[in-house]
Scaffold this motif. Structure first.
Motif, PDB file in Angstrom:
ATOM      1  N   ASP A   1       0.860  -1.181   0.000  1.00  0.00           N
ATOM      2  CA  ASP A   1       0.000   0.000   0.000  1.00  0.00           C
ATOM      3  C   ASP A   1       0.901   1.237   0.000  1.00  0.00           C
ATOM      4  O   ASP A   1       1.538   1.556   0.997  1.00  0.00           O
ATOM      5  CB  ASP A   1      -0.892  -0.015   1.244  1.00  0.00           C
ATOM      6  N   GLU A   2       0.955   1.940  -1.139  1.00  0.00           N
ATOM      7  CA  GLU A   2       1.915   3.036  -1.280  1.00  0.00           C
ATOM      8  C   GLU A   2       1.630   4.188  -0.322  1.00  0.00           C
ATOM      9  O   GLU A   2       2.559   4.816   0.202  1.00  0.00           O
ATOM     10  CB  GLU A   2       1.930   3.533  -2.726  1.00  0.00           C
ATOM     11  N   LYS A   3       0.363   4.476  -0.069  1.00  0.00           N
ATOM     12  CA  LYS A   3       0.041   5.553   0.875  1.00  0.00           C
ATOM     13  C   LYS A   3       0.499   5.188   2.280  1.00  0.00           C
ATOM     14  O   LYS A   3       1.046   6.023   3.013  1.00  0.00           O
ATOM     15  CB  LYS A   3      -1.462   5.841   0.854  1.00  0.00           C
ATOM     16  N   GLN A   4       0.262   3.946   2.665  1.00  0.00           N
ATOM     17  CA  GLN A   4       0.679   3.493   3.990  1.00  0.00           C
ATOM     18  C   GLN A   4       2.197   3.493   4.096  1.00  0.00           C
ATOM     19  O   GLN A   4       2.771   3.892   5.115  1.00  0.00           O
ATOM     20  CB  GLN A   4       0.135   2.082   4.252  1.00  0.00           C
ATOM     21  N   ALA A   5       2.857   3.050   3.022  1.00  0.00           N
ATOM     22  CA  ALA A   5       4.321   3.029   3.030  1.00  0.00           C
ATOM     23  C   ALA A   5       4.891   4.440   3.160  1.00  0.00           C
ATOM     24  O   ALA A   5       5.876   4.659   3.883  1.00  0.00           O
ATOM     25  CB  ALA A   5       4.831   2.368   1.744  1.00  0.00           C
ATOM     26  N   GLU A   6       4.281   5.391   2.479  1.00  0.00           N
ATOM     27  CA  GLU A   6       4.763   6.766   2.553  1.00  0.00           C
ATOM     28  C   GLU A   6       4.556   7.349   3.951  1.00  0.00           C
ATOM     29  O   GLU A   6       5.411   8.096   4.464  1.00  0.00           O
ATOM     30  CB  GLU A   6       4.038   7.632   1.523  1.00  0.00           C
ATOM     31  N   LEU A   7       3.445   7.006   4.577  1.00  0.00           N
ATOM     32  CA  LEU A   7       3.198   7.467   5.939  1.00  0.00           C
ATOM     33  C   LEU A   7       4.266   6.926   6.894  1.00  0.00           C
ATOM     34  O   LEU A   7       4.796   7.653   7.743  1.00  0.00           O
ATOM     35  CB  LEU A   7       1.809   7.023   6.397  1.00  0.00           C
ATOM     36  N   ILE A   8       4.598   5.641   6.737  1.00  0.00           N
ATOM     37  CA  ILE A   8       5.629   5.045   7.586  1.00  0.00           C
ATOM     38  C   ILE A   8       6.981   5.704   7.315  1.00  0.00           C
ATOM     39  O   ILE A   8       7.741   6.016   8.236  1.00  0.00           O
ATOM     40  CB  ILE A   8       5.709   3.529   7.351  1.00  0.00           C
ATOM     41  N   ARG A   9       7.285   5.919   6.025  1.00  0.00           N
ATOM     42  CA  ARG A   9       8.564   6.537   5.669  1.00  0.00           C
ATOM     43  C   ARG A   9       8.709   7.911   6.308  1.00  0.00           C
ATOM     44  O   ARG A   9       9.748   8.243   6.886  1.00  0.00           O
ATOM     45  CB  ARG A   9       8.681   6.663   4.149  1.00  0.00           C
ATOM     46  N   ARG A  10       7.664   8.725   6.224  1.00  0.00           N
ATOM     47  CA  ARG A  10       7.717  10.067   6.806  1.00  0.00           C
ATOM     48  C   ARG A  10       7.883  10.002   8.328  1.00  0.00           C
ATOM     49  O   ARG A  10       8.600  10.809   8.921  1.00  0.00           O
ATOM     50  CB  ARG A  10       6.459  10.855   6.437  1.00  0.00           C
ATOM     51  N   SER A  11       7.206   9.054   8.937  1.00  0.00           N
ATOM     52  CA  SER A  11       7.329   8.902  10.391  1.00  0.00           C
ATOM     53  C   SER A  11       8.749   8.498  10.775  1.00  0.00           C
ATOM     54  O   SER A  11       9.305   8.992  11.759  1.00  0.00           O
ATOM     55  CB  SER A  11       6.331   7.856  10.900  1.00  0.00           C
ATOM     56  N   LEU A  12       9.355   7.618   9.984  1.00  0.00           N
ATOM     57  CA  LEU A  12      10.732   7.205  10.249  1.00  0.00           C
ATOM     58  C   LEU A  12      11.696   8.381  10.127  1.00  0.00           C
ATOM     59  O   LEU A  12      12.591   8.561  10.961  1.00  0.00           O
ATOM     60  CB  LEU A  12      11.140   6.097   9.274  1.00  0.00           C
TER      61      LEU A  12
END
Length: 253
Positions: A33-44
């Motif tokens: 899920d690209e949106k979910q992955a981007e959210l995780i990336r930003r949080s990291l």
């Protein structure tokens, strides 16, 4: 974001992101899920980490081989190779910590993930804040935290203090005489109060002590520990059984 299967590597924290210190770890996120992955990336990034993002299991194994991440955030429902297959392959060749993400919260899925060697798991939906807290815990436990950070050698929870330097245990102010296996189990559980450990995970903690141990031996260790840290071992309030999963130490730090 690039197309599916191509890793994205991000270095410095982006302008405007909240930085809490130097880069702590490099984390690979395997999430289709690209949106979910981007959210995780930003949080990291906001936590000071760097990140590689992939969208299928084949790309996850290739990125893990090439980039040697400090931790893998692994979705179970990946295309090409699912999360179970990725975790199984990682465990055959490496000791990279794995935090599994799953929308399937059935006991069978959770137990299979833990048995394959996942260090922790989270069920969807989850909050990014909770995910980052879990990542910090797994990194700390694996010894892959930020360079120069010095931890207190004593971990405390539920009235128990475990000294990792002196190899001593104190409960409610009184010393506790533990066997090596009991010490390792109690150290793991005191470091993460309220986390549920499967018998296989606790057995893994004692492998270097007694390689002949079985999961049933873990039950014996727990029973003996209850005699030492519980007022009434038959009605434990600290070292609790989570039926169908394993054990946890209940109590705040």
């Amino acid at each position: 974001m690039s197309g599916r299967g191509k890793p994205l590597t991000h270095g410095p924290v982006q302008p405007g992101a909240l930085s809490i210190g130097p880069v702590c770890a490099h984390v690979m996120v395997a999430e289709d899920d690209e949106k979910q992955a981007e959210l995780i990336r930003r949080s990291l990034l906001s936590e000071g980490h760097t990140a590689t993002v992939v969208h299928d299991g084949g790309a996850a194994l290739e990125a893990a081989r090439q980039r040697r991440p400090d931790l893998v955030v692994l979705d179970l429902m990946l295309p090409v190779i699912d999360g179970f297959g990725v975790c199984r392959a990682l465990r055959q060749n490496d000791d990279i910590p794995v935090l599994m993400l799953t929308a399937r919260s059935t006991e069978e899925d959770v137990l299979l993930g833990l048995e394959l060697g996942a260090d922790d798991y989270m069920t969807k939906p989850y909050s990014p804040r909770e995910l980052m807290a879990r990542i910090r815990t797994v990194l700390r436990r694996s010894g892959r935290q930020a360079a120069g950070h010095r931890e207190d050698p004593v971990v405390r929870a539920a009235g128990i203090a475990v000294d990792r330097v002196r190899h001593e245990v104190v409960c409610d102010g009184s010393p506790v005489d533990c066997t090596p296996a009991e010490y390792e189990i109690l150290l793991a559980m005191t470091a993460e109060p309220e986390r549920v450990f499967s018998r296989q995970q606790l057995l893994h903690r004692t492998r270097g002590i007694d390689r002949a141990s079985t999961e049933r031996a873990v039950d014996v260790h727990i029973m003996n520990l209850r005699r030492k840290i519980e007022a009434d071992p038959r009605r434990p309030v600290r070292l609790l059984t989570v039926f169908g999963v394993g054990y946890k130490l209940s109590g705040d730090r």
